[in-house]
Design an enzyme around this catalytic site. Sequence first.
Site, PDB file in Angstrom:
ATOM      1  N   GLU A  28      -4.394 -21.480  -2.951  1.00  0.00           N
ATOM      2  CA  GLU A  28      -3.863 -21.201  -4.283  1.00  0.00           C
ATOM      3  C   GLU A  28      -2.963 -22.338  -4.761  1.00  0.00           C
ATOM      4  O   GLU A  28      -2.870 -22.607  -5.963  1.00  0.00           O
ATOM      5  CB  GLU A  28      -3.098 -19.873  -4.286  1.00  0.00           C
ATOM      6  CG  GLU A  28      -2.841 -19.322  -5.691  1.00  0.00           C
ATOM      7  CD  GLU A  28      -2.337 -17.894  -5.673  1.00  0.00           C
ATOM      8  OE1 GLU A  28      -3.126 -16.986  -5.970  1.00  0.00           O
ATOM      9  OE2 GLU A  28      -1.143 -17.697  -5.351  1.00  0.00           O
ATOM     10  N   HIS A  33     -16.534 -17.012  20.691  1.00  0.00           N
ATOM     11  CA  HIS A  33     -17.737 -16.184  20.773  1.00  0.00           C
ATOM     12  C   HIS A  33     -18.228 -15.828  19.379  1.00  0.00           C
ATOM     13  O   HIS A  33     -19.002 -14.884  19.212  1.00  0.00           O
ATOM     14  CB  HIS A  33     -17.441 -14.924  21.584  1.00  0.00           C
ATOM     15  CG  HIS A  33     -17.003 -15.225  22.982  1.00  0.00           C
ATOM     16  ND1 HIS A  33     -17.886 -15.371  24.031  1.00  0.00           N
ATOM     17  CD2 HIS A  33     -15.764 -15.462  23.503  1.00  0.00           C
ATOM     18  CE1 HIS A  33     -17.220 -15.661  25.140  1.00  0.00           C
ATOM     19  NE2 HIS A  33     -15.924 -15.718  24.846  1.00  0.00           N
ATOM     20  N   LYS A  78      -7.741 -12.719 -14.142  1.00  0.00           N
ATOM     21  CA  LYS A  78      -7.093 -11.509 -14.665  1.00  0.00           C
ATOM     22  C   LYS A  78      -7.519 -11.246 -16.108  1.00  0.00           C
ATOM     23  O   LYS A  78      -7.782 -10.100 -16.499  1.00  0.00           O
ATOM     24  CB  LYS A  78      -5.572 -11.660 -14.585  1.00  0.00           C
ATOM     25  CG  LYS A  78      -5.007 -11.625 -13.173  1.00  0.00           C
ATOM     26  CD  LYS A  78      -3.499 -11.821 -13.202  1.00  0.00           C
ATOM     27  CE  LYS A  78      -2.905 -11.811 -11.808  1.00  0.00           C
ATOM     28  NZ  LYS A  78      -1.447 -12.050 -11.818  1.00  0.00           N
TER      29      LYS A  78
END
Length: 524
Positions: free
Chosen positions: A318, A347, A451
């Site tokens: 960000e 793994h 937004k």
Amino acid sequence: MDNLQLWQRYQDWLYYHPNLELYLDVSRIPFDEAFLKGLEAKFERAFQDMAALEQGAIANPDEQRMVGHYWLRAPELAPNQELRDEITEPIAQIKEFVKKIHSGAIKPPNRAKFSHILCVGIGGSALGPQFVAEALSPLNPPLEIAFIDNTDPKGIDRTLAHLPLATTLVIVTSKSGGTPEARNGMLEVRNAYEKLDLDFPQHAVAVTMPGSQLDKYAQDWLTRFPMQDWVGGRTSELSAVGLLPAALQGIDIDEMLAGAKEMDMATRVHNLKKNPSALLALAWYHEGKGKGEKDMVILPYKDSLYLFSRYLQQLVMESLGKEKDLDGNKVYQGIAVYGNKGSTDQHAYVQQLREGVPNFFATFIEVLKDRQGDSIEVETGSTAGDFLSGLLQGTRQALYENSRHSITITIPEVTPRQVGALIALYERAVSFYASLVNINAYHQPGVEAGKKAAASILDLQRKIVQVVRETGTSLDLATLAAKIGASDQVEAIYKIVRHLNANRRSLTITGDLSKPETLQISTR
């Protein structure tokens, strides 16, 4: 390089902080003297930029704001007494409030004490507190903690189902007080309390900016804690945002602040080799050629640090993921961050790191102390912790042998002091790197764009429902789009009505679901 040459390079570039007992090893990042020489001027400017920021310069020009999260652990550095008071007074308020919660002086109605905390917030209001809770919460904390960090109804239900709401203290965190996800979570939680005939305000506190929507809404709650205008969400862990839930869990917040302060002091040194955050920024710049060309893989070899990569994902991405530089040029900067923990990742995706696309650099985080107390031998002469250490060293070596570069950070154990230092180390590295590439690390226009787009979808939904109700007959998607003046938004309209239909709200759809153009929309 052969092993002896690598050992010499390790010694040449090893950084050690004696008070924090923290090591930083960038020897497996193959920069040379010519590369360092080419960055001298950039680093001198970066050091000057950091000094100016700490003195109160406008470091976020888009929003005309100071950037003061470094003052949180050194209030004496804030430019004036008013700002110093904005730091020290909330900490005193937190300590007094926590003392009363733990003692039962502040308690829920008809109960002896609060037993749980529910933190409602998103982004920096959640990621820092979640990381710290996982890393530092004691085995038997005075209050257990849970989080609502999304606007997912099913996720909210699941979290609430595991909590004794009558003795749960709710912390609602939102800087602006208007973040939809935090507001939605708060309203959902309030509704759950009211369904049980519980007095929500007597279970709730707010962390927000004075005068915000949330600040006004929460006037009858137990109390409110201030967020500062000059602290961003992703750098707010050492403000009331993170200190309040940490202290309630019994975590030593003074030690967290002290560790961060120690690291800040170390990173004020105008000497690259003696400045750990500058060394990190150097390594990032080298690996991505100053353009973010490689991903940052975070591999902490300690279970309690597994959320560190998620915390850093927001802090780094960000802050550094920007379309334009400070001069307005399109640069498309950023560093992608991901990770989990070792040795689990060996793994999972280490196979690709070793032999796949070489588009990353790794950061190993090593913790020297295995556990409190002694360990059994799982093989002759070896403990489980020895295996973990061996797997870290082996993976680092295996990556290097195939020209995959890495950084290693070593701490003695996971304590509040060390966690505070790690937070500061990366906050400062982000600031240095941002200066090197000439971007604003302290705004987030892309988040704001998302937004606004979400708000436009919700506005479109309201129009859809209104038009279908007023029409009184079924409509196909194209006709519906035309009626609301959004003929180019058919796909968005389709997805809205599909969601409403799935939740049996307002509208229903009929027709061949595999052929959206055949669907008819009507009121339910």
